[in-house]
Design an enzyme around this catalytic site. Structure first.
Site, mmCIF file in Angstrom:
data_model
loop_
_atom_site.group_PDB
_atom_site.id
_atom_site.type_symbol
_atom_site.label_atom_id
_atom_site.label_comp_id
_atom_site.label_asym_id
_atom_site.label_seq_id
_atom_site.Cartn_x
_atom_site.Cartn_y
_atom_site.Cartn_z
ATOM 1 N N CYS A 20 14.156 10.858 5.770
ATOM 2 C CA CYS A 20 14.330 10.464 7.176
ATOM 3 C C CYS A 20 15.786 10.622 7.581
ATOM 4 O O CYS A 20 16.099 10.824 8.739
ATOM 5 C CB CYS A 20 13.879 9.023 7.363
ATOM 6 S SG CYS A 20 14.682 7.915 6.187
ATOM 7 N N GLU A 54 10.721 1.274 9.723
ATOM 8 C CA GLU A 54 11.696 2.316 9.340
ATOM 9 C C GLU A 54 10.991 3.638 9.589
ATOM 10 O O GLU A 54 10.155 4.063 8.790
ATOM 11 C CB GLU A 54 12.078 2.164 7.868
ATOM 12 C CG GLU A 54 12.812 0.880 7.533
ATOM 13 C CD GLU A 54 14.235 0.837 8.047
ATOM 14 O OE1 GLU A 54 14.752 1.884 8.504
ATOM 15 O OE2 GLU A 54 14.828 -0.248 8.021
ATOM 16 N N LYS A 86 0.857 -1.188 0.000
ATOM 17 C CA LYS A 86 0.000 0.000 0.000
ATOM 18 C C LYS A 86 0.895 1.241 0.000
ATOM 19 O O LYS A 86 1.492 1.595 1.013
ATOM 20 C CB LYS A 86 -0.909 0.038 1.237
ATOM 21 C CG LYS A 86 -2.022 1.065 1.086
ATOM 22 C CD LYS A 86 -2.444 1.711 2.386
ATOM 23 C CE LYS A 86 -1.485 2.734 2.896
ATOM 24 N NZ LYS A 86 -1.276 3.928 2.058
ATOM 25 N N GLU A 112 11.225 16.684 13.715
ATOM 26 C CA GLU A 112 11.668 16.361 12.358
ATOM 27 C C GLU A 112 11.175 17.481 11.424
ATOM 28 O O GLU A 112 9.971 17.712 11.317
ATOM 29 C CB GLU A 112 11.082 15.001 11.959
ATOM 30 C CG GLU A 112 11.724 14.406 10.732
ATOM 31 C CD GLU A 112 11.179 13.006 10.409
ATOM 32 O OE1 GLU A 112 10.049 12.692 10.783
ATOM 33 O OE2 GLU A 112 11.919 12.244 9.751
HETATM 34 P P1 NAP Z 1 3.126 8.596 7.407
HETATM 35 O O1 NAP Z 1 2.120 9.659 7.527
HETATM 36 O O2 NAP Z 1 3.457 7.790 8.593
HETATM 37 O O3 NAP Z 1 2.616 7.670 6.211
HETATM 38 C C1 NAP Z 1 3.361 6.562 5.771
HETATM 39 C C2 NAP Z 1 2.424 5.537 5.185
HETATM 40 O O4 NAP Z 1 1.549 5.075 6.219
HETATM 41 C C3 NAP Z 1 1.525 6.069 4.069
HETATM 42 O O5 NAP Z 1 1.338 5.043 3.138
HETATM 43 C C4 NAP Z 1 0.231 6.353 4.820
HETATM 44 O O6 NAP Z 1 -0.907 6.325 4.008
HETATM 45 C C5 NAP Z 1 0.211 5.195 5.782
HETATM 46 N N1 NAP Z 1 -0.651 5.378 6.943
HETATM 47 C C6 NAP Z 1 -0.955 6.523 7.598
HETATM 48 N N2 NAP Z 1 -1.773 6.254 8.633
HETATM 49 C C7 NAP Z 1 -1.998 4.911 8.631
HETATM 50 C C8 NAP Z 1 -2.747 4.028 9.445
HETATM 51 N N3 NAP Z 1 -3.454 4.459 10.490
HETATM 52 N N4 NAP Z 1 -2.749 2.710 9.142
HETATM 53 C C9 NAP Z 1 -2.047 2.248 8.094
HETATM 54 N N5 NAP Z 1 -1.314 3.033 7.286
HETATM 55 C C10 NAP Z 1 -1.277 4.358 7.552
HETATM 56 O O7 NAP Z 1 4.523 9.132 6.886
HETATM 57 P P2 NAP Z 1 4.810 10.050 5.617
HETATM 58 O O8 NAP Z 1 4.427 11.431 5.965
HETATM 59 O O9 NAP Z 1 4.263 9.434 4.377
HETATM 60 O O10 NAP Z 1 6.386 9.906 5.500
HETATM 61 C C11 NAP Z 1 7.242 10.690 6.222
HETATM 62 C C12 NAP Z 1 7.800 9.949 7.418
HETATM 63 O O11 NAP Z 1 8.419 8.748 6.990
HETATM 64 C C13 NAP Z 1 8.869 10.740 8.132
HETATM 65 O O12 NAP Z 1 8.696 10.661 9.524
HETATM 66 C C14 NAP Z 1 10.158 10.027 7.708
HETATM 67 O O13 NAP Z 1 11.215 10.179 8.601
HETATM 68 C C15 NAP Z 1 9.700 8.626 7.592
HETATM 69 N N6 NAP Z 1 10.589 7.845 6.741
HETATM 70 C C16 NAP Z 1 11.423 6.940 7.325
HETATM 71 C C17 NAP Z 1 12.313 6.214 6.542
HETATM 72 C C18 NAP Z 1 13.243 5.220 7.172
HETATM 73 O O14 NAP Z 1 13.786 4.407 6.436
HETATM 74 N N7 NAP Z 1 13.464 5.234 8.485
HETATM 75 C C19 NAP Z 1 12.350 6.426 5.167
HETATM 76 C C20 NAP Z 1 11.489 7.357 4.604
HETATM 77 C C21 NAP Z 1 10.602 8.062 5.413
HETATM 78 P P3 NAP Z 1 -1.574 7.715 3.506
HETATM 79 O O15 NAP Z 1 -0.716 8.215 2.452
HETATM 80 O O16 NAP Z 1 -2.912 7.306 3.051
HETATM 81 O O17 NAP Z 1 -1.632 8.617 4.717
#
Ligand code: NAP
Length: 488
Positions: free
Chosen positions: A295, A261, A185, A392
């Site tokens: 990230c 991650e 997803k 962040e």
């Molecule tokens: P996010 O809001 O956590 O969303 C990530 C994914 O989770 C999206 O596909 C989102 O879908 C989904 N999601 C959100 N709420 C959910 C729920 N309740 N149940 C299941 N899935 C859900 O993060 P983001 O804003 O896309 O990405 C930024 C974050 O990712 C930052 O904190 C960054 O540091 C982190 N990141 C970490 C790494 C690593 O390797 N450590 C790499 C890249 C990014 P929707 O799009 O529909 O909301």
């Protein structure tokens, strides 16, 4: 602004439906949603909006395909991955443009991400051939031990918008190599790159049902039934710490294997003996890759007080010279942020720091026209209580604070609940070792501003997550260890 013909052609070539069991199909009830171009705020196209029923159907397909896929010879799994590695290179121009259209970064950066994404397919095409167990005699000589590695089983992958392809291939690559089937997803803001990737894998011979893709706006609603299903064996998530914690709690019910991650708050340490030009070069990479929406992005700069002024001047000159614009334009260095919420959060963090006494040396403002642009920004004299040091940022903002002793630098670096990556610039080998050993992060860039590499174990400690992607460790996340005690 309407799309250029070659941009429209790339969009037209992407499937807009769900991929379930090898079939491209509409969502139940024919629900759709619009994907937006962050450079204009305008809709690019509509795609299928999956329901909970579609999610269950996708898992059904992954479960049905699992036994056949696990029994597929490793040579075949490896060859599919290798073909996909080559195909991503061959289609890099179109896939990069697509990524830029939905995500915003410059086409050059999108190409960089695609090359990185493809490397996971190359790496894991090799790893598919190296999954061995072992045999030994027990210490008392009375019995024999046979240890085998087997695929974990059906997996569920949830990926973020910031690296729409690479965050997928880091999971899909090892799952294919290990013989696991999966449901993916992608983030609702960047689903097109994942759909295009699925098409590439299909064309490279991945059998129906091994990879299923559901695009959705109600992510919680479609994810919950998959995570609650006892047939699922593994959940791998890349995204925010906040959502990761919720998913870990849901996964606990099935005692699922999880890889997380999560978010970061990377410190970038510059010691007095550092090569300052190299440190600025590293800072540009660590800060400006993906417009700071990574990230691994350097979130805060801790610079020795004797070199802080010179470092800030050099960094501000480089940051201030970057060209901000639509990612599809060749001269663009810095594209728009993903949406208005993200752009406004960055602006708030800068304002908070300035209110508390920081000085803005360059940037510090939103773009005037359409799209979600924010100018590359350098802040100096940032006080300890400024939110920009602890939250962040996910934007092109470099806050600089100073330190006077190594102990102070290490304490400041570790003063966070995150632990993904840190960057250290020093020419002193003894200091480098001492600092690296003391830093509480899963990865460290020592005199370099980038750590991402398919052949290295990517991942964090503390609230930045658990598990590793890539490297020798990457495949282990997708394998179970089974042992047979043999009575001889
Ligand atoms: P996010 O809001 O956590 O969303 C990530 C994914 O989770 C999206 O596909 C989102 O879908 C989904 N999601 C959100 N709420 C959910 C729920 N309740 N149940 C299941 N899935 C859900 O993060 P983001 O804003 O896309 O990405 C930024 C974050 O990712 C930052 O904190 C960054 O540091 C982190 N990141 C970490 C790494 C690593 O390797 N450590 C790499 C890249 C990014 P929707 O799009 O529909 O909301």
């Amino acid at each position: 602004m309407s799309l250029a013909p070659h941009e429209q052609a790339v969009l037209d070539g992407v499937p807009k439906q769900l991929l379930i069991g090898g079939e491209w199909r509409d969502a139940t009830g024919s629900g759709t949603f619009e994907v937006e171009d962050p450079a204009t705020g305008k809709a690019l196209c509509s795609i299928a909006d999956a329901s909970a029923d579609d999610a269950r159907a996708a898992l059904d397909a992954a479960v049905a395909a699992q036994p056949g896929w696990a029994a597929t010879p490793a040579n075949e799994r490896s060859e599919i991955l290798h073909r996909a590695f080559l195909a991503l290179g061959e289609q890099s121009d179109e896939l990069a443009l697509l990524m830029t259209l939905e995500m915003g970064k410059s086409v050059a950066e999108s190409k960089g991400e695609l090359a990185y994404a493809a490397e996971f397919f190359r790496w894991f095409s090799g790893e598919a051939l190296r999954m061995d167990g072992y045999f030994k005699t027990t210490g008392n000589g009375a019995s024999r031990v046979l240890v085998m590695k087997q695929p974990v089983g059906p997996c569920f992958f949830i990926t973020p918008w910031n690296f729409p392809n690479a965050m997928g291939t880091r999971k899909i690559g090892p799952a294919i190599a290990a013989g696991c089937t999966m449901v993916v997803k992608p983030a609702q803001q960047t689903p097109l790159s994942m759909l295009a990737l699925a098409k590439v894998l299909e064309e490279c011979g991945l059998p129906p049902g091994v990879l299923n893709v559901i695009t959705a706006t109600r992510s919680g609603e479609v994810s919950a039934p998959i995570i609650a299903d006892p047939r699922l064996r593994k959940l791998s998530f890349t995204g925010s710490t906040e959502v990761g914690k919720k998913l870990i709690a849901q996964a606990a019910d099935q005692v699922l294997r999880v890889s997380m991650e999560l978010g970061g708050n990377a410190p970038f340490l510059v010691f007095a003996d550092a090569d300052l030009n190299a440190a600025v070069e590293g800072a540009m990479l660590a800060k400006m890759r993906n417009m700071g929406e990574a990230c691994t992005s350097a979130n805060r700069f801790h610079v020795h007080e004797t070199v802080a002024k010179e470092f800030a001047e050099k960094l501000a000159a480089r940051m201030g010279a970057l060209t901000v614009g639509r990612g599809t334009e060749e001269k663009t260095d810095v594209g728009p942020l993903i949406d208005a919420v993200q752009r406004d959060k960055v602006a708030d963090l800068v304002q908070d720091a300035v209110n508390k006494g920081a000085t803005c040396v360059t940037g510090g403002k939103k773009g005037d026209g359409e799209g979600y642009f924010y100018a590359p920004t350098v802040l100096v004299d940032v006080p300890d209580d400024a939110r920009v040091l602890s939250e962040e940022i996910f934007g092109p903002v470099a806050p600089i604070a100073t330190f006077s002793t190594d102990a102070e630098a290490i304490a400041a670096a570790n003063n966070t609940e995150y632990g993904l990556v840190s960057y250290v610039f020093t020419k002193d080998l003894t200091r480098a070792f001492k600092v690296c050993e003391a830093l509480e992060t899963g990865m460290i860039g020592l005199n370099q501003g980038i750590v991402s590499n398919a052949g290295a174990p990517f991942g964090g400690v503390k609230q930045s997550g658990t598990g590793r992607e890539g490297g020798n460790e990457g495949i282990a996340e997708y394998l179970e260890t089974k042992y047979v005690a043999i009575n001889v």
